[in-house]
Motif scaffolding. Structure first.
Motif, PDB file in Angstrom:
ATOM      1  N   ILE A 256       0.654   6.487 -18.686  1.00  0.00           N
ATOM      2  CA  ILE A 256       0.326   6.412 -17.266  1.00  0.00           C
ATOM      3  C   ILE A 256       1.564   6.128 -16.425  1.00  0.00           C
ATOM      4  N   PHE A 257       2.517   5.357 -16.973  1.00  0.00           N
ATOM      5  CA  PHE A 257       3.745   5.060 -16.224  1.00  0.00           C
ATOM      6  C   PHE A 257       4.630   6.304 -16.124  1.00  0.00           C
ATOM      7  N   SER A 258       4.651   7.069 -17.197  1.00  0.00           N
ATOM      8  CA  SER A 258       5.384   8.328 -17.157  1.00  0.00           C
ATOM      9  C   SER A 258       4.733   9.286 -16.157  1.00  0.00           C
ATOM     10  N   TYR A 259       3.398   9.294 -16.154  1.00  0.00           N
ATOM     11  CA  TYR A 259       2.645  10.152 -15.236  1.00  0.00           C
ATOM     12  C   TYR A 259       2.940   9.775 -13.785  1.00  0.00           C
ATOM     13  N   LEU A 260       2.968   8.481 -13.518  1.00  0.00           N
ATOM     14  CA  LEU A 260       3.305   8.008 -12.174  1.00  0.00           C
ATOM     15  C   LEU A 260       4.721   8.418 -11.796  1.00  0.00           C
ATOM     16  N   GLY A 261       5.646   8.231 -12.727  1.00  0.00           N
ATOM     17  CA  GLY A 261       7.038   8.559 -12.454  1.00  0.00           C
ATOM     18  C   GLY A 261       7.243  10.025 -12.125  1.00  0.00           C
ATOM     19  N   GLN A 262       6.559  10.883 -12.847  1.00  0.00           N
ATOM     20  CA  GLN A 262       6.697  12.314 -12.584  1.00  0.00           C
ATOM     21  C   GLN A 262       6.095  12.698 -11.238  1.00  0.00           C
ATOM     22  N   HIS A 263       5.032  12.019 -10.856  1.00  0.00           N
ATOM     23  CA  HIS A 263       4.459  12.266  -9.530  1.00  0.00           C
ATOM     24  C   HIS A 263       5.444  11.880  -8.424  1.00  0.00           C
ATOM     25  N   LEU A 264       6.214  10.828  -8.647  1.00  0.00           N
ATOM     26  CA  LEU A 264       7.221  10.429  -7.658  1.00  0.00           C
ATOM     27  C   LEU A 264       8.203  11.562  -7.402  1.00  0.00           C
ATOM     28  N   GLY A 265       8.506  12.323  -8.457  1.00  0.00           N
ATOM     29  CA  GLY A 265       9.452  13.411  -8.305  1.00  0.00           C
ATOM     30  C   GLY A 265       8.880  14.617  -7.584  1.00  0.00           C
ATOM     31  N   VAL A 266       7.670  15.045  -7.963  1.00  0.00           N
ATOM     32  CA  VAL A 266       7.138  16.290  -7.401  1.00  0.00           C
ATOM     33  C   VAL A 266       6.548  16.111  -6.004  1.00  0.00           C
ATOM     34  N   TYR A 267       6.190  14.874  -5.648  1.00  0.00           N
ATOM     35  CA  TYR A 267       5.680  14.629  -4.292  1.00  0.00           C
ATOM     36  C   TYR A 267       6.741  14.010  -3.400  1.00  0.00           C
ATOM     37  N   SER A 268       7.852  13.580  -3.982  1.00  0.00           N
ATOM     38  CA  SER A 268       8.940  12.799  -3.388  1.00  0.00           C
ATOM     39  C   SER A 268       8.502  11.332  -3.361  1.00  0.00           C
ATOM     40  N   PRO A 269       9.422  10.413  -3.618  1.00  0.00           N
ATOM     41  CA  PRO A 269       9.053   9.003  -3.834  1.00  0.00           C
ATOM     42  C   PRO A 269       8.271   8.360  -2.702  1.00  0.00           C
ATOM     43  N   LEU A 270       8.746   8.505  -1.471  1.00  0.00           N
ATOM     44  CA  LEU A 270       8.088   7.810  -0.357  1.00  0.00           C
ATOM     45  C   LEU A 270       6.730   8.420  -0.030  1.00  0.00           C
ATOM     46  N   PHE A 271       6.639   9.731  -0.090  1.00  0.00           N
ATOM     47  CA  PHE A 271       5.341  10.361   0.168  1.00  0.00           C
ATOM     48  C   PHE A 271       4.322   9.971  -0.896  1.00  0.00           C
TER      49      PHE A 271
END
Length: 531
Positions: A256-271
């Motif tokens: 789940i932490f890896s999943y969250l981290g990858q979402h930070l990249g494809v959506y951009s961190p702040l968004f």
């Protein structure tokens, strides 16, 4: 409502769409797009992992623009435009014009949406139908006197979305939650509209059901396996990436932490941080207003489900996209109401849009980094999957010509991954140099075993060398990206009288290694060994 604002937004979206069309036309296909193009050459009621929607879409556009990158993907920028405009109009009704405007702007500077508005995969199709079905559902519950037609339209849109990607079926759950959460809407369960919607969806699913009934319901087995909840102990197709992704169950609570981290990249961190915050607030405020209930019903179930599932087995990043598109309507509204200082909110907003825009540019064209003289390995390149295939296929064609001259007859081609097979096939410069009984056979075969239980991609349903005596005694080149392999996989190795390492193919760009393949020469096909 400001007509001027609407007009300016529409003009901006059209200009952005034209840019995406140009980028798509001059960029090479991704592996998945090449794979889906192969489906268009063999149209069917359904396919191993997807419905017929993407194949029909690409078949339509290539019939107009030909077998080109533009022909395959021109629909994607147009869908991006249509999705953005529909979301703006729906958002104007739900959260107000200003919040809807910022939601659409945010969407169009997000890396994952921009990629989906250039590449034609199942996601831009399904997300368009998802947003369109949201809009017709809103009309259905608001205009009871005309609701039957709106309910049928909703069922038709969900059904079309389902034919593109099965995630669309989640909208039925969303609508049930919506009707149950609002006492005034429960009356819809007593009216024909809701059931007309269900009936329309069932009609639309007929192609998928008919095809699966004829093929051991393999799509449903595949989908259940991909969740990681069930292991049917099916034999694994050697070196198939999809097989590796879908077979077996290994629980890793840190996924789940890896999943969250990858979402930070494809959506951009702040968004993404803003979307996560919005998801929590939408959960807390679910029944605060009819509008928040409506948006929450279409956003929360899919996001919560897939993030919950990621505790067991990490999913794909695009699985949550429809939910975040829906919840994105609430982010500007919640942000405006937040009790942060005005200056802090302004700075964070500017930073969020700036970071996302930069990440989008780099995702679409990482060569910007290399053009400055900096080194950026292709292993970190988001565009690697849709770059260099024409050059790569040309190098393989050279190996085929050399091998043909040595053995005095046309060889056939085998690849270790279905994605590799599809990309080589699309860009192969001279198909006449490859042994191919007729066009129903793929130009490049996979190593899929001749076993129904082991089928892991669509190639297993097409004519293949493993099931055809015409290939007996013939020779082949086996192409693999597994460079450490000293021999072909077992089901290739044992099927030929002899084999040897034939060549190594390296594709370089700007002095950086883009892609490497090892090519094996396999002589005198003997057929699959008896088990």
């Amino acid at each position: 409502m400001s007509p001027k604002l609407e007009r300016n937004l529409f003009i901006a979206l059209v200009l952005l769409t034209l840019c995406r069309i140009v980028i798509g036309a001059v960029s090479e296909l991704s592996e998945d797009e090449a794979y889906y193009f192969l489906w268009t050459e063999r149209l069917d009621w359904s396919y191993y992992s997807k419905g017929p929607g993407v194949a029909l879409a690409i078949n339509f556009t290539t019939s107009i623009f030909g077998k080109t990158a533009l022909g395959v993907r021109i629909l994607s920028p147009l869908l991006g435009l249509a999705t953005s405009w529909l979301l703006f109009r729906l958002g104007t009704r739900l959260v107000g014009q200003q919040s809807a405007l910022w939601a659409v702007v945010m969407l169009n500077v997000t890396p994952i949406f921009n990629a989906g508005s250039i590449l034609l995969t199942i996601d831009p199709l399904m997300i368009f139908f998802w947003v369109a079905a949201m809009a017709t559902t809103w009309h259905a519950i608001q205009e009871s006197s005309k609701s039957l037609l709106w309910w049928i339209a909703t069922g038709f849109l969900i059904g079309l979305g389902f034919l593109c990607k099965y995630t669309a079926a989640v909208q039925v759950i969303s609508i049930v939650i919506l009707l149950c959460a609002n006492s005034a809407l429960k009356v819809q369960f007593k009216r024909p509209g809701f059931y007309a919607m269900l009936g329309t969806i069932l009609i639309c699913t007929t192609p998928v059901m008919v095809w699966n009934s004829q093929n051991d319901w393999i799509t449903f087995v595949h989908l259940i396996e991909r969740t990681g909840l069930v292991d049917f102990n099916q034999p694994e197709a050697a070196e198939s990436s999809e097989a590796a992704a879908s077979s077996g169950f290994e629980w890793n609570p840190f996924d789940i932490f890896s999943y969250l981290g990858q979402h930070l990249g494809v959506y951009s961190p702040l968004f993404f941080a803003g979307l996560a915050w919005t998801t929590v607030l939408a959960w807390k405020r679910f029944r605060k207003s009819p509008e928040e209930t409506f948006i929450g019903a279409f956003g929360l179930p899919i996001v919560v489900f897939y993030f919950g599932l990621s505790v067991l087995k990490m999913g794909e990043l695009n699985w949550t996209a429809p939910g975040f598109v829906s919840l994105g309507l609430l982010l500007p509204k919640y942000w405006e109401q937040a009790s942060f200082g005005t200056k802090l909110k302004a700075r964070l907003s500017i930073a969020a849009f700036a970071v996302s825009a930069v990440l989008t540019v780099l995702a679409v064209n990482p060569e910007v980094i290399r053009s400055t003289g900096l080194t950026w390995p292709y292993s970190f390149d988001t565009k690697k999957r849709w770059s260099g295939w024409k050059t790569s296929a040309g190098h393989i064609a050279e190996q085929v010509a050399r091998f043909e001259a040595e053995i005095g007859e046309k060889p056939f081609l085998i690849g270790n991954r279905y994605q590799t097979c599809a990309a080589i096939a699309f860009y192969f410069p001279d198909e006449s140099g490859v042994m191919r009984p007729d066009p129903s056979y793929p130009l490049v075969h996979t190593i899929e075993p001749d076993d129904k239980a082991a089928r892991k991609n669509q190639f297993a349903f097409w004519p293949a060398y493993q099931r055809d005596p015409q290939f007996l005694g013939k020779s082949a080149l086996f192409v693999t990206d597994q460079l450490k392999s000293q021999s072909p996989p077992q089901n290739v190795r044992e099927a030929f009288r002899e084999w040897e390492v034939y060549s190594l193919v390296d594709i370089d760009r700007r002095g950086e290694l883009l892609r490497s393949w090892k090519v094996f020469a396999c002589r005198d096909y003997q057929g699959l060994p008896d088990k």
